[in-house]
Each structure stands twice: as C-alpha cells, then as structure tokens.
Design a protein around this motif. Structure first.
Motif, PDB file in Angstrom:
ATOM      1  N   VAL A 161       0.853  -1.190   0.000  1.00 56.83           N
ATOM      2  CA  VAL A 161       0.000   0.000   0.000  1.00 56.83           C
ATOM      3  C   VAL A 161       0.885   1.235   0.000  1.00 56.83           C
ATOM      4  CG1 VAL A 161      -1.835   1.250   1.190  1.00 56.83           C
ATOM      5  CG2 VAL A 161      -1.754  -1.253   1.317  1.00 56.83           C
ATOM      6  N   ARG A 174      -3.004   4.625   6.803  1.00 57.18           N
ATOM      7  CA  ARG A 174      -3.272   3.887   5.565  1.00 57.18           C
ATOM      8  C   ARG A 174      -3.512   2.425   5.887  1.00 57.18           C
ATOM      9  NH1 ARG A 174       2.758   3.551   2.761  1.00 57.18           N
ATOM     10  NH2 ARG A 174       3.755   2.369   4.434  1.00 57.18           N
ATOM     11  N   CYS A 192      -2.692   6.205  -0.057  1.00 49.11           N
ATOM     12  CA  CYS A 192      -3.888   5.709   0.614  1.00 49.11           C
ATOM     13  C   CYS A 192      -4.408   6.767   1.589  1.00 49.11           C
ATOM     14  CB  CYS A 192      -3.567   4.413   1.366  1.00 49.11           C
ATOM     15  SG  CYS A 192      -4.958   3.753   2.304  1.00 49.11           S
ATOM     16  N   CYS A 241      -9.173  -1.823  -5.031  1.00 46.37           N
ATOM     17  CA  CYS A 241      -8.914  -0.422  -4.653  1.00 46.37           C
ATOM     18  C   CYS A 241      -9.336   0.524  -5.781  1.00 46.37           C
ATOM     19  CB  CYS A 241      -7.440  -0.226  -4.341  1.00 46.37           C
ATOM     20  SG  CYS A 241      -7.025   1.495  -3.917  1.00 46.37           S
TER      21      CYS A 241
END
Length: 409
Positions: free
Chosen positions: A15, A42, A19, A60
């Motif tokens: 990630v 995140r 984020c 996502c």
C-alpha cells in the motif's frame, strides 16, 4: 545465497502513501486471508498472511496498492524463478534457459553462475596449450582504442598460448547454415538458427518437436572454433570469452563433442587481468580473422545477414526470403509459438535471447550506447573480405560442423 536474498522485500503487494483510508475499505473487504488491516494513516498488508492473489489491488478504486515484482522474477522470460515459504529465491532448473538475466538484475548479488577461473589458471600454470576464443561482441566492450590485437596481447601476457577471433567461426557457421537454408527453402521447411544457447534451451525445453524438426544442425561459432583448434592441437584447452552466461551451459552439453572446455564472461576476464596487474594497451598492430559479417553475429539480425550474404556469394536469389528476427527472449517465445501453431509466415527464425543480440548480453562491460559507438568505429576500420573467400584457407575438412559430429562425404 539465502542471506543475500533475504534483503529483498518479501511483500509483493504494498500500500503506497497515497492511501487516504477511504470509507469503503474495499481492500479490507476483498481480502479472504485476513492480510489487510486498517492503520492510522493507511491500510497495511501483512506479508506473512498475503497469498498474492491481487484482489486488494483490483478492488482499490484509487490504484494505491501496487504489485512489486522482485527483479530476478521480473526479468525471467520462462517463469523459472519462484520463492519458497521463507521468501528465498528458487530457480526451477527444468524451466531455466540459463540466459543469466536474473544474475545481473539481482541488486544483492544473491544469484551467480559457476566460474571456471581456477581450472583455467591451473591449466595455464601446468603449461598446457590454453587457447582463448573471443566472442564477436568483444569489439567495443572496452572502448574504440582497444582492438582485437590489444586484447590478444593482454591474453598472451596472462598466459594464454594464443587467441582466435570467434567471428571466424561465425563465418564458417554462416557458410554451412546457408546451405541448410537453401535446401529448406526448396522443401518449404521452416528453420531456426542454432547460435544462441539460451534460445536453443528455450526451444528444447518448451518446443521439443520444433527443436527436432526445425533447428539448424550446424554448431555455434564457439564450437566451430574450438573444433578447429582441437583439430590442429588435439591436446589444447579452449576457453570462450564473451558476455553470455548460457555459453557456460553450452560447454557442459556433452551431446555436442569438441566444444569449448570453458567459458568465462568479460567480468571474469577483467579479474584475470587484475590478477596479473595488466590493462589493455592500444597498439598499431592489426589482427583480423573474420569478415565484417562474422563480426556482425554479435548484433540482432547479424546471423541472418551473414547467412544471406553467403547465399548471395554463391549466386543464389535471396529476394524472396523472409525472416523473423527475434531479439530478446519474449520475441523468441512469440516466434516459436507461431512456429508450433503453424502460423509463422516467415521462412526462417533468427533467435537471440538477449535484446539487441549478444551485444546486449547480461555480462556486458559497458552501457549499450558506449559499446555501439566504440564498436562502430572498430568495425568501420575492418577490411571488406567476403565470407566464402575468407574461409577457403582454413582446413574445413579436418573437423565437423554438425552437432552430431558427422563429416561430409
């Protein structure tokens, strides 16, 4: 290997800082293995739980989850690289084509090829007739002031008894392959070249029928020069020097007799030079055994160009010949898949597992742009001898140019 390999990130999906903890939490909801958790700033992915299914990245909506492919796995063209339960690199020998790209892509030096420098040094110290055979791609590797004669002088100082330009073997290979191509063209049969060992491994491992039916029966230039040397000096030890890891595998292939005894890379050549406190020195002396076409084997399209040149020198009409110049392993896979499916439009495949040919090999000594510039200057200074005329003075009746070792009658 494991200690160094451990330095690579284990997590494949990560990630990024983009984020923003969206309310939907699509990444969290999509993960079936409990690997995704929601942190303060995140989302986080636990590498010990992640099964690399990619569902979180697909879910996502903002594309903030990225797939990080390890360098060794990313460059492997045949899917031979995987990782064990501890995250260490594992190479499947049944799939590996020995192209060597994983070795030079690893940032930690965790993957290496076998080296035969000790055996070569021992042979030299024992007073054996150890002959160096330099690949066509060596011209330009060390700058335009380092000629083949410069390299030969340095090798003699190291202790080699002689040096031969493998471009000569390329001339001989081209002459024999051109006869094959002419016959195959009459029969309507497709053919592939047989100079690149990584391409041959790909063909042999993944396309066994095409390996049997379509590959050239002629040996590589390296083998041609080795057999030539062994015909003249039966007790000699032949050492190939080039940018290719797969050539080391070729020397171990006992199905082809008389091949080079050892193969080393340009980097290993530098090690030998440093061991004797030597450097390449410019010289006004000239050394050339190959035609420019033989020297051109090092570049993409060079093998095909030399073969067609031989056909032209014999007075054959080459205007109708079509070629698939496969440069790079992915292009080779595409060409062979078309051949297997019966959908290859071209007459012949020139297969080179390295992009740009041997000049783009994994163990090159300089950046490609520098090599090409220096190489052009060196090849421009070479004479314009023809291939067939050039090989007339060599004892071609003393050694076989066929993989199975049979002599022509």
């Amino acid at each position: 290997m494991q200690a160094a390999c451990d330095q690579c990130p284990i997590s494949s999906y990560t990630v990024t800082d983009n984020c923003r903890l969206c309310l939907g939490k699509a990444c969290y909801s999509s993960c079936k293995f409990g690997a995704v958790s929601i942190g303060e700033k995140r989302s986080n992915i636990d590498p010990n739980k992640c099964r690399e299914c990619g569902q979180c990245a697909a879910a996502c909506p903002y594309g903030v989850i990225v797939h990080l492919v390890r360098p060794c796995k990313k460059v492997c063209p045949v899917g031979a690289v995987s990782f064990d339960d501890n995250g260490f690199c594992v190479i499947d020998e049944s799939k590996c084509i020995n192209c060597g790209h994983c070795i030079h892509s690893c940032p930690f030096g965790a993957i290496s090829s076998k080296t035969y420098l000790v055996q070569i040094i021992e042979a030299i110290k024992a007073g054996k007739n150890v002959i160096a055979m330099c690949a066509p791609s060596i011209e330009g590797q060390f700058g335009e002031n380092v000629t083949l004669q410069s390299i030969k002088n340095a090798l003699l100082k190291i202790g080699f008894s002689d040096m031969v330009e493998v471009g000569l073997g390329a001339d001989i290979t081209a002459a024999y392959e051109s006869a094959e191509w002419s016959e195959a063209k009459k029969e309507g049969r497709k053919m592939t070249t047989s100079c690149c060992p990584a391409f041959i491994n790909m063909l042999k491992n993944n396309y066994p029928e095409q390996y049997k039916e379509n590959m050239s029966e002629i040996v590589s230039p390296m083998c041609a020069v080795s057999r030539y040397m062994k015909a003249l000096h039966p007790d000699c030890v032949t050492v190939f020097i080039g940018p290719c890891i797969a050539k080391k595998w070729e020397t171990l292939d006992k199905s082809v007799e008389g091949n080079a005894d050892y193969a080393i890379t340009f980097g290993e050549l530098q090690v030998l030079l440093r061991s004797r406190d030597l450097e390449f020195e410019p010289t006004d002396e000239q050394y050339q055994e190959a035609s420019v076409f033989g020297k051109g084997f090092a570049s993409a399209g060079g093998v095909a160009n030399a073969v067609i040149e031989c056909m032209k020198e014999r007075g054959e009409d080459t205007s109708g010949i079509t070629l698939y110049k496969a440069t790079g392993a992915l292009e080779c896979k595409k060409a062979l898949a078309l051949l297997k499916a019966g959908k290859l439009n071209e007459d012949f495949i020139e297969g080179m597992a390295c992009t740009d040919g041997c000049v783009g090999g994994p163990s090159n000594h300089r950046a490609p742009a520098e090599i090409h510039k220096a190489r052009k200057a060196l090849l421009d200074s070479a004479d314009d001898r023809q291939i067939l005329k050039n090989i007339e003075k060599y004892p071609l009746d003393k050694f076989s140019m066929y993989r199975d070792g049979h002599m022509e009658h």
